[in-house]
Design an enzyme around this catalytic site. Structure first.
Site, short mmCIF file in Angstrom:
data_model
loop_
_atom_site.label_atom_id
_atom_site.label_comp_id
_atom_site.label_asym_id
_atom_site.label_seq_id
_atom_site.Cartn_x
_atom_site.Cartn_y
_atom_site.Cartn_z
N SER A 7 0.83 -1.41 0.09
CA SER A 7 0.12 0.02 -0.09
C SER A 7 0.95 1.16 -0.13
O SER A 7 1.75 1.50 0.92
CB SER A 7 -0.89 -0.12 1.33
N HIS A 32 -1.62 -1.42 -4.18
CA HIS A 32 -2.66 -1.14 -3.43
C HIS A 32 -2.80 0.50 -3.20
O HIS A 32 -1.60 1.11 -2.48
CB HIS A 32 -2.77 -1.67 -1.95
N ASP A 34 -4.77 3.67 -1.61
CA ASP A 34 -6.08 3.95 -0.51
C ASP A 34 -6.47 5.22 -0.68
O ASP A 34 -5.55 6.18 -0.74
CB ASP A 34 -5.44 3.73 0.87
N MET A 36 -8.95 7.91 0.70
CA MET A 36 -9.74 8.35 1.70
C MET A 36 -10.40 9.76 1.41
O MET A 36 -9.65 10.72 0.98
CB MET A 36 -8.78 8.68 3.02
N HIS A 65 -8.48 0.95 -3.68
CA HIS A 65 -9.42 0.71 -2.40
C HIS A 65 -10.21 2.27 -1.81
O HIS A 65 -9.55 2.93 -1.38
CB HIS A 65 -8.63 0.24 -1.27
N MET A 67 -12.24 4.18 0.15
CA MET A 67 -12.81 4.59 1.40
C MET A 67 -13.47 5.75 1.47
O MET A 67 -13.12 6.87 1.96
CB MET A 67 -11.50 4.57 2.44
N MET A 136 -11.43 -6.18 5.44
CA MET A 136 -10.84 -5.27 6.18
C MET A 136 -10.32 -6.07 7.36
O MET A 136 -11.02 -6.66 8.26
CB MET A 136 -11.36 -4.00 6.55
N GLY A 141 -8.79 3.47 7.52
CA GLY A 141 -8.64 5.04 7.85
C GLY A 141 -7.01 5.31 8.18
O GLY A 141 -6.76 6.30 7.80
N GLY A 143 -2.84 3.52 8.40
CA GLY A 143 -1.72 2.75 8.32
C GLY A 143 -1.27 2.35 9.55
O GLY A 143 -1.60 3.22 10.53
N GLY A 144 -0.59 1.28 9.82
CA GLY A 144 0.11 0.84 11.01
C GLY A 144 -0.53 0.33 12.21
O GLY A 144 -0.26 0.38 13.45
N ASP A 174 -6.54 -6.59 4.45
CA ASP A 174 -5.74 -5.41 4.23
C ASP A 174 -5.66 -4.81 5.93
O ASP A 174 -6.91 -4.45 6.46
CB ASP A 174 -6.53 -4.47 3.55
N GLY A 176 -2.77 -4.51 9.08
CA GLY A 176 -1.89 -5.06 10.34
C GLY A 176 -1.04 -6.43 9.68
O GLY A 176 -1.03 -7.18 10.43
N GLY A 196 1.08 -2.26 4.25
CA GLY A 196 1.53 -1.09 3.98
C GLY A 196 2.96 -0.56 4.96
O GLY A 196 4.15 -0.72 4.20
N SER A 197 2.62 -0.43 6.23
CA SER A 197 3.73 -0.22 7.06
C SER A 197 4.96 -1.16 6.97
O SER A 197 6.04 -0.92 7.17
CB SER A 197 3.34 0.41 8.44
C1 DX5 Z 1 -6.09 1.04 5.99
C2 DX5 Z 1 -5.82 1.17 4.73
C3 DX5 Z 1 -4.77 0.08 4.42
C4 DX5 Z 1 -3.43 0.49 5.05
C5 DX5 Z 1 -2.63 -0.53 5.51
O1 DX5 Z 1 -7.34 1.82 6.20
O2 DX5 Z 1 -6.82 0.61 3.92
O3 DX5 Z 1 -4.55 -0.24 2.98
O4 DX5 Z 1 -2.57 1.29 4.13
O5 DX5 Z 1 -1.64 -0.30 6.14
P1 DX5 Z 1 -0.86 -1.29 7.34
O6 DX5 Z 1 -0.47 -2.50 6.50
O7 DX5 Z 1 0.23 -0.46 7.71
O8 DX5 Z 1 -1.92 -1.96 8.32
ZN ZN Z 2 -6.56 -0.32 1.73
#
Ligand code: DX5
Ligand code: ZN
Length: 217
Positions: A7, A32, A34, A36, A65, A67, A136, A141, A143-144, A174, A176, A196-197
């Site tokens: 991501s 990916h 995101d 928002m 994705h 959101m 999900m 909303g 990352g991390g 998606d 953690g 992502g992270s």
């Molecule tokens: C969260 C996003 C994810 C996010 C995941 O709302 O939809 O795609 O980037 O980040 P990690 O992998 O750090 O949880």
């Molecule tokens: Zn996402």
């Protein structure tokens, strides 16, 4: 072995091309992206212009994705920008069937997304028409965040429906995701893992992609 979808939410935005090329060469199949809107989720990220800018620099599958509240408003713009998959949350529109139809009418793969608090039964009527379901594994909303293990039984439930109904959709997770949390989800039937992270906060993102793949051999 699971497909990996880094991501870009956790990438270095001023060196985005460098980061994308790194994960592309490093074996990630999907990118990916995101989106928002500051309403469906508190944060703001980016819009169709980013997808358009990224499209020419990679052949990876671009997984958008959304959101976004009332995602129907932006489906055409993301499709025209070059998305390969567009995901819409069932919680974000009273017209999920129409939103998915709009995506398919643009010749783009359609994905339905469910939050941790949403049961699989909320999407069973539309499973016949989707190419991918995104479960999900955190509340969307940011990352991390920490992986929510209680979401894994929904993956198993979807995998059962997939088999019993003879359907053919990918199951994506998606939030953690790392080399440990991916294992149970993969065993339950997940076929694509967003990270992502875990990927981009590492000194060597490629080793993290490999770690996720190695954990699901
Ligand atoms: C969260 C996003 C994810 C996010 C995941 O709302 O939809 O795609 O980037 O980040 P990690 O992998 O750090 O949880
Ligand atoms: Zn996402």
């Amino acid at each position: 072995m699971i497909k990996v979808a880094p991501s870009i939410l956790s990438a270095d935005y001023v060196n985005l091309q460098r980061d994308i090329e790194k994960v592309d060469k490093g074996g990630a199949e999907v990118l990916h992206i995101d989106i928002m809107d500051g309403q469906f989720v508190p944060a703001l990220s980016y819009g169709p212009g980013w997808v358009k800018a990224i499209r020419p620099i990679t052949d990876m599958t671009l997984d958008v994705h959304m959101m976004v509240q009332s995602p129907e408003r932006f489906v055409d713009q993301f499709a025209d920008a070059g998305a390969d998959i567009i995901g819409v949350h069932v919680e974000a529109t009273p017209h999920i069937h129409r939103a998915l139809q709009m995506i398919k009418n643009k010749g783009v793969k359609a994905e339905v997304v469910i939050n941790p608090g949403t049961p699989v039964s909320a999407i069973t009527p539309v499973l016949y028409m989707v190419d991918q379901v995104l479960v999900m594994t955190v509340n969307p909303g940011f990352g991390g965040q920490k992986f929510l293990p209680e979401t894994v039984k929904k993956i198993a439930e979807l995998n059962e429906i997939k088999k019993s109904e003879g359907l053919d959709f990918d199951i994506e997770i998606d939030g953690g995701v790392n080399e440990h949390t991916v294992v149970g989800a993969y065993q339950a039937g997940a076929t694509v893992a967003v990270a992502g992270s875990y990927v981009f906060d590492a000194d060597d993102p490629v080793s993290r992609i490999k770690a996720i793949k190695d954990a699901t051999k």
